[in-house]
Design a protein around this motif. Structure first.
Motif, mmCIF file in Angstrom:
data_model
loop_
_atom_site.group_PDB
_atom_site.id
_atom_site.type_symbol
_atom_site.label_atom_id
_atom_site.label_comp_id
_atom_site.label_asym_id
_atom_site.label_seq_id
_atom_site.Cartn_x
_atom_site.Cartn_y
_atom_site.Cartn_z
ATOM 1 N N GLU A 1 0.701 4.753 13.396
ATOM 2 C CA GLU A 1 0.124 3.439 13.120
ATOM 3 C C GLU A 1 -0.685 3.503 11.820
ATOM 4 N N LEU A 2 -0.649 2.406 11.063
ATOM 5 C CA LEU A 2 -1.383 2.355 9.797
ATOM 6 C C LEU A 2 -2.878 2.213 10.058
ATOM 7 N N VAL A 3 -3.645 3.129 9.499
ATOM 8 C CA VAL A 3 -5.098 3.112 9.651
ATOM 9 C C VAL A 3 -5.703 3.438 8.297
ATOM 10 N N GLY A 4 -7.024 3.288 8.189
ATOM 11 C CA GLY A 4 -7.694 3.675 6.960
ATOM 12 C C GLY A 4 -8.804 2.711 6.573
ATOM 13 N N LEU B 1 0.820 -1.210 0.000
ATOM 14 C CA LEU B 1 0.000 0.000 0.000
ATOM 15 C C LEU B 1 0.851 1.254 0.000
ATOM 16 N N ASP B 2 0.218 2.352 -0.343
ATOM 17 C CA ASP B 2 0.798 3.688 -0.210
ATOM 18 C C ASP B 2 0.340 4.185 1.158
ATOM 19 N N ASP B 3 1.265 4.396 2.079
ATOM 20 C CA ASP B 3 0.876 4.754 3.449
ATOM 21 C C ASP B 3 0.649 6.254 3.629
ATOM 22 N N ASN B 4 0.490 6.964 2.515
ATOM 23 C CA ASN B 4 0.155 8.390 2.577
ATOM 24 C C ASN B 4 -1.042 8.659 1.674
ATOM 25 N N PHE B 5 -2.086 7.835 1.848
ATOM 26 C CA PHE B 5 -3.253 7.871 0.964
ATOM 27 C C PHE B 5 -4.534 7.879 1.803
ATOM 28 N N PRO B 6 -4.714 8.910 2.638
ATOM 29 C CA PRO B 6 -5.925 8.964 3.449
ATOM 30 C C PRO B 6 -7.152 9.196 2.579
#
Length: 267
Positions: free
Chosen positions: A61-64, A46-51
């Protein structure tokens, strides 16, 4: 040794020899095939800057939305899930080199991607919206002529813009960024005139800064989100599809969507 004993010994030897030959002639049983390896975990790229699809909160922490969807699907499949941030512009290479098992992060289903990726059924509909500054004179796509437009590198936003070649040809520049947040930051500082971005991301961001940005009615098309797996990993694809369909039917997916978007926008 008398004659009777000698005859008996010869007869026994013949019988033993015959038995031995019979055993040698008997075909050997084939070894049982090894049991198939059952996956106990999957790695989600995943792209961890894709809210709000996948990002890091204030605790890092990874959320979404897609994080919650993947966790629920993994729980139903009885497997562990690991989330691995990747360079999203190299997502197909990450998947096909087996550094990750799944791409699950607002991944748009396109005919071009279908050549290299296996997709689940769509689980969400999305648009490529255009965001401008609140005070911008831009009202539609026609007003983008001579303007600098931003989008995330390797994203479906870039693909959608290129499909409308006549509009794109009028841009002063199409500038790409490593992630959508950076593009939107440049819009806020005036270095861009507009940003084309996934609707779920754009509206989430605009809602937080409604006094600074607005969304145009025009957009660059409608698309579907799906989960991507390697084309030869058909078993995993079927399992994830079954899990997603179950989540849709019992309302679990809709509940997750409502938590993130305020409405059930599951397809």
């Amino acid at each position: 040794m008398n004659k009777l004993t000698a005859v008996a010994m010869v007869s026994a030897a013949v019988v033993l020899a015959a038995c031995g030959k019979g055993e040698e002639a008997k075909p050997q049983e084939q070894a049982a095939a090894p049991a198939p390896v059952v996956a106990t975990s999957i790695v989600v790229g995943l792209d961890d800057n894709f809210p709000p699809m996948g990002f890091r909160d204030e605790k890092n922490e990874l959320v979404g939305f897609d994080i919650d969807m993947a966790r629920e699907a993994a729980k139903r499949l009885g497997i562990e899930v690991e989330f691995k941030p990747i360079d999203w512009s190299a997502k197909e290479a990450e998947l096909n080199s087996k550094r990750v098992d799944v791409l699950w992060n607002g991944l748009t289903i396109t005919e071009e991607r279908k050549k290299n990726i296996g997709f689940t059924d769509p689980y969400m509909e999305n648009h490529q919206i255009i965001i401008v500054a609140a005070a911008s004179p831009i009202q539609g796509k026609a007003d983008l002529a001579g303007k600098t437009v931003g989008a995330q590198e390797g994203s479906s936003a870039v693909d959608a813009i290129k499909k409308e070649a006549d509009v794109a040809a009028g841009f002063k520049e199409l500038k790409t960024f490593g992630d959508n947040i950076t593009a939107l930051m440049d819009l806020g500082t005036g270095r861009l005139d507009a940003v084309v971005v996934d609707e779920v991301v754009g509206r989430y961001y605009v809602a937080k800064r409604a006094d600074e940005f607005r969304v145009l009615e025009d957009h660059f098309g409608t698309e579907d989100y799906g989960v991507g797996v390697r084309k030869d990993d058909t078993e995993l694809l079927t399992k994830i599809n079954d899990a997603l369909n179950g989540m849709k039917q019992d309302g679990s997916a809709g509940k997750i969507a409502t938590q993130w978007f305020g409405a059930d926008i599951i397809k």
